[in-house]
Scaffold this motif. Structure first.
Motif, PDB file in Angstrom:
ATOM      1  N   TRP A 168      -7.714   4.894 -25.633  1.00 55.30           N
ATOM      2  CA  TRP A 168      -8.345   5.614 -26.744  1.00 55.30           C
ATOM      3  C   TRP A 168      -7.299   6.104 -27.740  1.00 55.30           C
ATOM      4  CZ3 TRP A 168     -11.884   9.281 -23.400  1.00 55.30           C
ATOM      5  CH2 TRP A 168     -12.813   8.492 -22.700  1.00 55.30           C
ATOM      6  N   GLU A 169      -7.568   5.919 -29.021  1.00 55.32           N
ATOM      7  CA  GLU A 169      -6.717   6.436 -30.092  1.00 55.32           C
ATOM      8  C   GLU A 169      -7.597   7.016 -31.194  1.00 55.32           C
ATOM      9  OE1 GLU A 169      -3.183   4.173 -31.307  1.00 55.32           O
ATOM     10  OE2 GLU A 169      -3.841   2.629 -29.891  1.00 55.32           O
ATOM     11  N   PRO A 170      -8.290   8.116 -30.916  1.00 61.61           N
ATOM     12  CA  PRO A 170      -9.215   8.661 -31.912  1.00 61.61           C
ATOM     13  C   PRO A 170      -8.541   9.121 -33.198  1.00 61.61           C
ATOM     14  CG  PRO A 170      -8.861  10.212 -30.122  1.00 61.61           C
ATOM     15  CD  PRO A 170      -8.235   8.928 -29.691  1.00 61.61           C
ATOM     16  N   ASP A 171      -7.238   9.413 -33.141  1.00 61.06           N
ATOM     17  CA  ASP A 171      -6.539   9.889 -34.343  1.00 61.06           C
ATOM     18  C   ASP A 171      -5.845   8.764 -35.106  1.00 61.06           C
ATOM     19  OD1 ASP A 171      -7.286  12.530 -33.768  1.00 61.06           O
ATOM     20  OD2 ASP A 171      -5.591  12.782 -32.396  1.00 61.06           O
ATOM     21  N   ALA A 172      -6.120   7.521 -34.722  1.00 62.01           N
ATOM     22  CA  ALA A 172      -5.512   6.400 -35.440  1.00 62.01           C
ATOM     23  C   ALA A 172      -6.061   6.264 -36.855  1.00 62.01           C
ATOM     24  CB  ALA A 172      -5.722   5.104 -34.668  1.00 62.01           C
ATOM     25  N   PRO A 174      -8.192   8.418 -40.209  1.00 62.15           N
ATOM     26  CA  PRO A 174      -8.378   9.766 -40.753  1.00 62.15           C
ATOM     27  C   PRO A 174      -9.658  10.414 -40.220  1.00 62.15           C
ATOM     28  CG  PRO A 174      -7.857   8.198 -42.498  1.00 62.15           C
ATOM     29  CD  PRO A 174      -8.144   7.400 -41.263  1.00 62.15           C
ATOM     30  N   SER A 175      -9.784  11.705 -40.450  1.00 63.45           N
ATOM     31  CA  SER A 175     -10.982  12.438 -40.041  1.00 63.45           C
ATOM     32  C   SER A 175     -12.212  11.873 -40.737  1.00 63.45           C
ATOM     33  CB  SER A 175     -10.837  13.915 -40.392  1.00 63.45           C
ATOM     34  OG  SER A 175     -10.851  14.084 -41.810  1.00 63.45           O
ATOM     35  N   HIS A 176     -13.381  12.166 -40.147  1.00 63.84           N
ATOM     36  CA  HIS A 176     -14.624  11.679 -40.749  1.00 63.84           C
ATOM     37  C   HIS A 176     -14.778  12.233 -42.162  1.00 63.84           C
ATOM     38  CE1 HIS A 176     -18.624  10.103 -41.057  1.00 63.84           C
ATOM     39  NE2 HIS A 176     -19.125  11.294 -41.279  1.00 63.84           N
ATOM     40  N   ARG A 178     -12.472  12.917 -44.331  1.00 68.43           N
ATOM     41  CA  ARG A 178     -11.616  12.166 -45.245  1.00 68.43           C
ATOM     42  C   ARG A 178     -12.177  10.766 -45.496  1.00 68.43           C
ATOM     43  NH1 ARG A 178      -6.746  12.745 -47.467  1.00 68.43           N
ATOM     44  NH2 ARG A 178      -6.360  14.672 -46.314  1.00 68.43           N
ATOM     45  N   GLU A 194     -14.498  18.924 -44.809  1.00 65.38           N
ATOM     46  CA  GLU A 194     -13.897  19.280 -43.527  1.00 65.38           C
ATOM     47  C   GLU A 194     -14.642  20.459 -42.912  1.00 65.38           C
ATOM     48  OE1 GLU A 194     -11.787  17.680 -41.849  1.00 65.38           O
ATOM     49  OE2 GLU A 194     -10.369  16.621 -43.135  1.00 65.38           O
TER      50      GLU A 194
END
Length: 208
Positions: A168-172, A174-176, A178, A194
């Motif tokens: 898992w790489e959820p931070d690969a 940008p945030s939803h 963004r 945000e």
């Protein structure tokens, strides 16, 4: 496109893929087995595929506490609707073409339960009380008359290593917030988005 070699017939497809094994052809059933009921009772998530009369397609995720898909009888299930973005793409498709396909998932399990059938939109029924979650009684439910049900093999989940946390790489990405700001025409600032998609977002899961 000139370099593409397309498949244009069922015969060509079979020549390339071969024929399915007899057990694969024979595995689908028209009614729920006791094991199907157990699977639905443990599943917190499903995907619903629809297509309008003009061929417009949609796949919509649905999730709730395990067992949220309500079994009415061996040939009928109901999926409650919860507050969302109100696009209702899948529901609008069903109004012109009732055929639906569902995939029911249990986290950690690599096989899935698939159901195909014909759907109706129901705005009120006695079983709505049984689908109440955190005080939210659904205003709408999808009732599916089952035509075909079977367990689907595990290979796709195994190939993807979907349930292995080390992959898992959820931070690969940008945030939803963004992503929304970058791909949509939207007036809100990134800071406003945000905040909207932050801690307060979870409080709106069952609010209309």
């Amino acid at each position: 496109m000139a370099d593409y070699e397309e498949i244009g017939s069922a015969a060509e497809l079979r020549e390339l893929l071969g024929d399915p094994l007899p057990r694969v052809i024979d595995k689908d059933r028209p009614r729920l087995h006791a094991r199907d009921r157990e699977w639905l009772a443990q599943s917190p998530f499903c995907l619903i595929a629809t297509s309008a009369a003009d061929g417009t397609c949609d796949v919509s995720p649905k999730g709730d506490p395990p067992g949220f898909v309500h079994v009415l009888d061996d040939g009928t299930i109901a999926v409650p609707d919860r507050p969302g973005n109100r696009r209702a793409d899948g529901f609008l498709n069903i109004l012109t073409n009732p055929h639906v396909g569902l995939i029911h998932i249990i986290p950690g399990r690599t096989e899935t339960l698939r159901i195909n059938g014909r759907a109706r939109l129901v705005r009120e029924a006695p079983f709505f009380d049984a689908m109440t979650v955190k005080g939210h009684r659904p205003r709408l439910a999808l009732v599916v008359d089952i035509e075909q049900i079977f367990f689907h093999c595990a290979k796709a989940f195994m190939r993807s290593a979907l349930w292995k946390p080390e992959t898992w790489e959820p931070d690969a990405l940008p945030s939803h917030a963004r992503l929304v700001k970058e791909v949509q025409r939207i007036d809100q600032s990134l800071e406003e988005l945000e905040h909207y998609y932050g801690a307060a977002y979870a409080k709106k899961l069952y609010a209309g």
